[in-house]
Scaffold this motif. Structure first.
Motif, PDB file in Angstrom:
ATOM      1  N   PHE A 219       0.666  -1.288  -0.026  1.00  0.00           N
ATOM      2  CA  PHE A 219      -0.094  -0.019   0.169  1.00  0.00           C
ATOM      3  C   PHE A 219       0.813   1.256   0.159  1.00  0.00           C
ATOM      4  CE2 PHE A 219      -3.594  -2.152   2.465  1.00  0.00           C
ATOM      5  CZ  PHE A 219      -4.131  -2.906   1.393  1.00  0.00           C
ATOM      6  N   ASP A 220       2.006   1.282   0.896  1.00  0.00           N
ATOM      7  CA  ASP A 220       2.981   2.544   1.026  1.00  0.00           C
ATOM      8  C   ASP A 220       3.547   2.683  -0.364  1.00  0.00           C
ATOM      9  OD1 ASP A 220       2.196   2.750   3.699  1.00  0.00           O
ATOM     10  OD2 ASP A 220       4.081   2.053   4.214  1.00  0.00           O
ATOM     11  N   GLY A 221       4.307   1.685  -0.847  1.00  0.00           N
ATOM     12  CA  GLY A 221       5.187   1.834  -1.945  1.00  0.00           C
ATOM     13  C   GLY A 221       4.261   1.918  -3.384  1.00  0.00           C
ATOM     14  N   VAL A 222       3.357   1.418  -3.671  1.00  0.00           N
ATOM     15  CA  VAL A 222       2.468   1.243  -4.787  1.00  0.00           C
ATOM     16  C   VAL A 222       1.246   2.516  -4.832  1.00  0.00           C
ATOM     17  CG1 VAL A 222       0.730   0.126  -6.402  1.00  0.00           C
ATOM     18  CG2 VAL A 222       2.657  -1.148  -5.394  1.00  0.00           C
ATOM     19  N   GLY A 223       0.866   2.711  -3.537  1.00  0.00           N
ATOM     20  CA  GLY A 223       0.087   3.949  -3.327  1.00  0.00           C
ATOM     21  C   GLY A 223       0.849   5.311  -3.690  1.00  0.00           C
ATOM     22  N   ASP A 224       2.022   5.421  -3.044  1.00  0.00           N
ATOM     23  CA  ASP A 224       2.864   6.633  -3.423  1.00  0.00           C
ATOM     24  C   ASP A 224       3.224   6.572  -5.068  1.00  0.00           C
ATOM     25  OD1 ASP A 224       2.794   7.494  -1.050  1.00  0.00           O
ATOM     26  OD2 ASP A 224       4.935   6.739  -0.575  1.00  0.00           O
ATOM     27  N   ALA A 225       3.281   5.713  -5.840  1.00  0.00           N
ATOM     28  CA  ALA A 225       3.732   5.632  -7.117  1.00  0.00           C
ATOM     29  C   ALA A 225       2.465   6.007  -7.798  1.00  0.00           C
ATOM     30  CB  ALA A 225       4.203   4.319  -7.413  1.00  0.00           C
ATOM     31  N   VAL A 226       1.375   5.362  -7.689  1.00  0.00           N
ATOM     32  CA  VAL A 226       0.329   5.597  -8.338  1.00  0.00           C
ATOM     33  C   VAL A 226      -0.201   7.134  -8.369  1.00  0.00           C
ATOM     34  CG1 VAL A 226      -2.498   5.207  -8.357  1.00  0.00           C
ATOM     35  CG2 VAL A 226      -0.785   3.446  -8.226  1.00  0.00           C
ATOM     36  N   ALA A 227       0.095   7.676  -6.920  1.00  0.00           N
ATOM     37  CA  ALA A 227      -0.271   8.897  -6.709  1.00  0.00           C
ATOM     38  C   ALA A 227       0.622   9.902  -7.757  1.00  0.00           C
ATOM     39  CB  ALA A 227      -0.101   9.469  -5.526  1.00  0.00           C
ATOM     40  N   LYS A 228       1.777   9.497  -8.146  1.00  0.00           N
ATOM     41  CA  LYS A 228       2.775  10.035  -8.966  1.00  0.00           C
ATOM     42  C   LYS A 228       2.427   9.780 -10.461  1.00  0.00           C
ATOM     43  CE  LYS A 228       6.431  10.062  -5.384  1.00  0.00           C
ATOM     44  NZ  LYS A 228       7.842   9.589  -5.028  1.00  0.00           N
ATOM     45  N   ASP A 229       1.672   9.068 -10.734  1.00  0.00           N
ATOM     46  CA  ASP A 229       1.556   8.443 -12.057  1.00  0.00           C
ATOM     47  C   ASP A 229       2.584   7.627 -12.419  1.00  0.00           C
ATOM     48  OD1 ASP A 229      -0.256   7.883 -14.072  1.00  0.00           O
ATOM     49  OD2 ASP A 229       0.255   9.457 -15.127  1.00  0.00           O
ATOM     50  N   ASP A 230       3.169   6.906 -11.674  1.00  0.00           N
ATOM     51  CA  ASP A 230       4.532   6.082 -11.867  1.00  0.00           C
ATOM     52  C   ASP A 230       4.136   4.665 -11.958  1.00  0.00           C
ATOM     53  OD1 ASP A 230       6.974   4.967 -11.811  1.00  0.00           O
ATOM     54  OD2 ASP A 230       7.558   5.953  -9.935  1.00  0.00           O
ATOM     55  N   ALA A 292     -13.817   3.152 -13.133  1.00  0.00           N
ATOM     56  CA  ALA A 292     -14.412   4.281 -12.133  1.00  0.00           C
ATOM     57  C   ALA A 292     -14.241   5.533 -12.846  1.00  0.00           C
ATOM     58  CB  ALA A 292     -13.507   4.098 -10.769  1.00  0.00           C
ATOM     59  N   GLY A 293     -13.832   5.830 -14.163  1.00  0.00           N
ATOM     60  CA  GLY A 293     -13.915   7.323 -14.463  1.00  0.00           C
ATOM     61  C   GLY A 293     -12.837   8.270 -13.655  1.00  0.00           C
ATOM     62  N   VAL A 294     -12.016   7.723 -12.979  1.00  0.00           N
ATOM     63  CA  VAL A 294     -11.186   8.649 -12.037  1.00  0.00           C
ATOM     64  C   VAL A 294      -9.688   8.534 -12.559  1.00  0.00           C
ATOM     65  CG1 VAL A 294     -12.708   8.243 -10.238  1.00  0.00           C
ATOM     66  CG2 VAL A 294     -10.706   7.000 -10.343  1.00  0.00           C
ATOM     67  N   ASN A 295      -8.947   9.602 -12.112  1.00  0.00           N
ATOM     68  CA  ASN A 295      -7.485   9.765 -12.142  1.00  0.00           C
ATOM     69  C   ASN A 295      -6.997   9.926 -10.865  1.00  0.00           C
ATOM     70  OD1 ASN A 295      -4.963  10.576 -12.802  1.00  0.00           O
ATOM     71  ND2 ASN A 295      -5.500  12.574 -14.080  1.00  0.00           N
ATOM     72  N   LEU A 296      -6.132   9.044 -10.695  1.00  0.00           N
ATOM     73  CA  LEU A 296      -5.724   8.807  -9.252  1.00  0.00           C
ATOM     74  C   LEU A 296      -4.451   9.473  -9.125  1.00  0.00           C
ATOM     75  CD1 LEU A 296      -6.340   4.920  -8.582  1.00  0.00           C
ATOM     76  CD2 LEU A 296      -7.644   6.826  -7.955  1.00  0.00           C
ATOM     77  N   ALA A 297      -3.836   9.982 -10.221  1.00  0.00           N
ATOM     78  CA  ALA A 297      -2.558  11.105 -10.127  1.00  0.00           C
ATOM     79  C   ALA A 297      -2.811  12.262  -9.191  1.00  0.00           C
ATOM     80  CB  ALA A 297      -1.823  11.213 -11.326  1.00  0.00           C
ATOM     81  N   ARG A 298      -1.923  12.762  -8.316  1.00  0.00           N
ATOM     82  CA  ARG A 298      -2.253  14.039  -7.951  1.00  0.00           C
ATOM     83  C   ARG A 298      -2.251  15.079  -8.777  1.00  0.00           C
ATOM     84  NH1 ARG A 298       2.472  11.776  -4.938  1.00  0.00           N
ATOM     85  NH2 ARG A 298       1.830  11.504  -2.756  1.00  0.00           N
TER      86      ARG A 298
END
Length: 298
Positions: A219-230, A292-298
């Motif tokens: 959750f920590d590593g992937v969550g941060d990466a997803v938020a960066k669109d990485d 879901a029609g969402v963008n998870l990047a910051r």
């Protein structure tokens, strides 16, 4: 093995192999490498011998190690006139660190047994970063005396090494762990998409996930990466799809429903279909977010 360090042949220098070889050399082991695509020792940045054939690589080796992509890759390297089983010394030990099906493991074991060669199945948890840092987690199966003889070099590439039982037990444990990995990736993608649609800021959500009693390094590593669109690959989505299919096979074999594997396979097939097969396995979250029609990047 004798008190002196064993001579190691390492086959395959992909995502995992280069890091493992570098750590073995740094620990003082003499290593000969072989790769399907020819490599130059200068490109590896470590002091190794480079063999042009499998037979050359395993000649004189006390220990043969490899971590390959899938069942066909293992069959290709192990079996046949040019394979490891035909050329490895009968007093050597082979350690397979790959994630493969149990049926492929049995084929491999039988090929070695026909020559009197001992095999330890020792698949690893972790990816490129852990391989480079010597921080993998090994789950091993095989004869306990054989495991004891290879534990030291395995400890060089791993943070921890776990003996799980007789031959095939490592393969089984790796699939158990992979089920949990796919479950967490799927749950994370759904939870982040839910939070986004509910209007919750991604950083605030990730901050909670880092401290709760259900926190997870994934959750920590992937969550941060997803938020960066990485989605840079540590473990490719196309290989995660292979693992989801292996889980389907073992579920059928054991008469056990594996619903997370069903869902993950569908998501990963769609990710690969979108051209994301070489991205990280977390690309399945891109599919969930798109649905879901969402963008998870910051």
């Amino acid at each position: 093995m004798a008190a002196s360090k064993p001579q190691i042949a390492y086959l395959g220098l992909g995502t995992m192999g280069r890091g493992m070889v570098a750590n073995l050399v740094a620990a003082g082991y003499s290593v000969t490498v072989w790769n399907r695509t020819p490599v130059d020792s200068k490109d590896l940045g470590v002091d190794v011998s480079v063999a042009s054939t499998i037979a050359e690589a395993v000649s004189g080796a006390d220990l043969v190690m490899y971590c390959l992509a899938d069942d066909p890759a293992v069959r290709d390297v192990v079996q046949g006139a040019q394979g490891v089983a035909a050329h490895v010394s009968d007093d050597a030990i082979v350690v397979d660190l790959s994630t493969i099906s149990f049926s492929a493991h049995v084929e491999e074991r039988e090929a070695y047994e026909a020559r009197g060669v001992r095999l330890v199945d020792a698949p690893v948890f972790g990816s490129r970063g852990e391989a480079n840092a010597g921080g993998l987690w090994v789950v091993a199966g095989g004869d306990e005396a054989d495991f004891a003889r290879v534990r030291e070099p395995l400890s060089v590439v791993a943070e921890s090494v776990h003996y799980m039982g007789p031959s095939g037990s490592g393969v089984r444990m790796k699939l158990v762990g992979n089920y949990l990995v796919l479950a967490q990736l799927t749950a994370l993608g759904t939870a982040l998409s839910m939070a986004n649609k509910a209007g919750l800021p991604v950083d605030a959500v990730l901050g909670v996930l880092k401290v709760t009693d259900f926190r997870s390094p994934i959750f920590d590593g992937v969550g941060d990466a997803v938020a960066k669109d990485d989605y840079a690959p540590d473990f490719a989505a196309k290989l995660a799809l292979k693992d989801a299919k292996l889980l389907q096979e073992v579920g059928a074999e054991l008469g056990l429903a594996v619903p997370v594997a069903d869902t993950a396979q569908d998501l990963l097939e769609r990710a690969v279909g979108e051209g994301w097969g070489d991205l990280n396995a977390s690309a399945l979250i891109k599919v969930i977010a798109a649905d879901a029609g969402v963008n998870l990047a910051r």
